[in-house]
Write an enzyme that holds these catalytic residues in place. Sequence first.
Site, short mmCIF file in Angstrom:
data_model
loop_
_atom_site.label_atom_id
_atom_site.label_comp_id
_atom_site.label_asym_id
_atom_site.label_seq_id
_atom_site.Cartn_x
_atom_site.Cartn_y
_atom_site.Cartn_z
N SER A 1 -9.90 -1.05 6.83
CA SER A 1 -9.32 -0.88 5.49
C SER A 1 -8.58 -2.09 4.93
O SER A 1 -8.17 -2.06 3.77
CB SER A 1 -8.37 0.31 5.48
OG SER A 1 -9.11 1.48 5.35
N LYS B 1 0.86 -1.19 0.00
CA LYS B 1 0.00 0.00 0.00
C LYS B 1 0.90 1.23 0.00
O LYS B 1 1.95 1.23 0.67
CB LYS B 1 -0.88 -0.05 1.25
CG LYS B 1 -1.93 1.05 1.34
CD LYS B 1 -2.84 0.81 2.55
CE LYS B 1 -3.91 1.86 2.70
NZ LYS B 1 -4.82 1.58 3.84
N SER C 1 -9.73 1.49 2.71
CA SER C 1 -8.87 2.29 1.88
C SER C 1 -7.80 1.49 1.13
O SER C 1 -7.22 2.01 0.17
CB SER C 1 -8.17 3.35 2.74
OG SER C 1 -7.34 2.74 3.70
#
Length: 496
Positions: A180, A81, A156
């Site tokens: 997330s 990420k 996310s």
Amino acid sequence: MSAYIEDLDAALIAKAVKEGSISALEVAQASLDAIDKRDPQIHAFIQVTPELALKAAQDIDNARAQGKELPPLAGVPIAFKDNMHLIGSRTTCASHMLENYESVFTATAVQRMLDAGCVPVGKLNMDEFAFGSSTESSYFGHTCNPYDIERVPGGSSGGSAAAVASGMVPLTLGSDTGGSIRQPASFCGVVGFKPTYGMVSRYGIVAFGSSLDQVGPFGRSVHDVALAMNALAGRDERDCTSQPWNIDFTADLNSGVEGMKIGIVSSLNNAEGVEAEVVDAINKAAQNLTAAGAELVEVELPHAAAAIAAYYVLAPCEAFSNLARFDGVRYGHRPNDARDLADMTSRARAEGFGPEVKRRIMLGAHLLASGVYDKYYYPAQQVRALITEDYKKAYEQVDAILMPTSPHTAFKFGELSNPTQMYLSDMFTISLNIAGNAGISVPVGFGSASGLPIGAQLIGPAFQDHKLLRIAASLEASYEATQCAPGFTKKGGLLS
Ligand code: GLN
């Protein structure tokens, strides 16, 4: 060995590389080819790092040629990420603010995966600064769900879930502050694990809510996620909240759930807004666990309904102070024609941050103002203590609790345009971060009406993560093995 990259999970790749039936370089190239061919449609990657990948793969092949013992995940392609620092890459947090920020160090979690032999192929798309549940707030454009490219992958960590679901990489890392990791895993039909707070170092992960953030892996099987945890877990001197931990998370993964007690919170599962096909899938998962020898026990989490309200006080307050550092002086976007320091800082932030980030910062600033703090922050901390206590009581009766990961399947772009609607969709994931416990989303088939993936969430007590993974493995075994999304099979990334 001839295979498509998406047909091999992390465990198989590492085994084949160790045996020498494929080279790490071949695997890296297959993953990079898959990204080339599939990512234009999915847009899971913000940056692809072929030089880093090919160098790491070559190092592994050289070590093997020299007869050295290879690390446990040797040759497994991985992507991170884009809120995780990795030297040799940019770390943008999907924000204009950090668009050109080059990492000057590597996060501990990232380093541990590299030390375990993983090959870094790139950095993944996300909601800006990890605020969101759909990856729509990324400055670089949204990521598509591999099961239906007109829908969100969740967020996310949407890029982390979509990259695995479309077969570009077998393993990714994400971060979870309020869901997330688990929610995008559920939307994209992959496994996503949020470890207990303190299990994995947060050093080098751009902070959102420091008392809530935790790093965890995505994979196509619980076993792959457990292998990643072997590398990730443990004390790091640079994160004082990290705990010493050294167990093999795969050791009793296949020991089953005979005699275990699984909690069900009926009031939550049947709450307003939970889609019927989700309720059906969770009921089926509960039956499967019973068939495997577990006993279902009704438990109560009386303060769960207050979790979202408490989170949207605590998380913005922490975000407000964490994001103060992005002022165009030390880090971030800097307007080049500023009149003075005040003008520069305010314009750096006005231009650098997107609307959701600004909303959170303003919310946090307001909540921490004198006179307001006592009314919101303090009661939210009290709610936090009550929720933590609820879980402790529940775990006196059960080994884990089963509930949906999300009240619904992946929604269409723009469908939850009202921020409050988006916030409410985290109703099943947030209380866990508030209490600091571990949680995992396991694919449990597809919605009877939507045809989209559904995830079941299993949550367990703090630092019993290995037991939670064992229960998750048992649930997973009652379904067909997770494949990559049908539109992305055999679409490039061939190993010859
Ligand atoms: N959706 C939640 C939020 O927007 C959680 C995000 C996260 O876990 N990073 O705050």
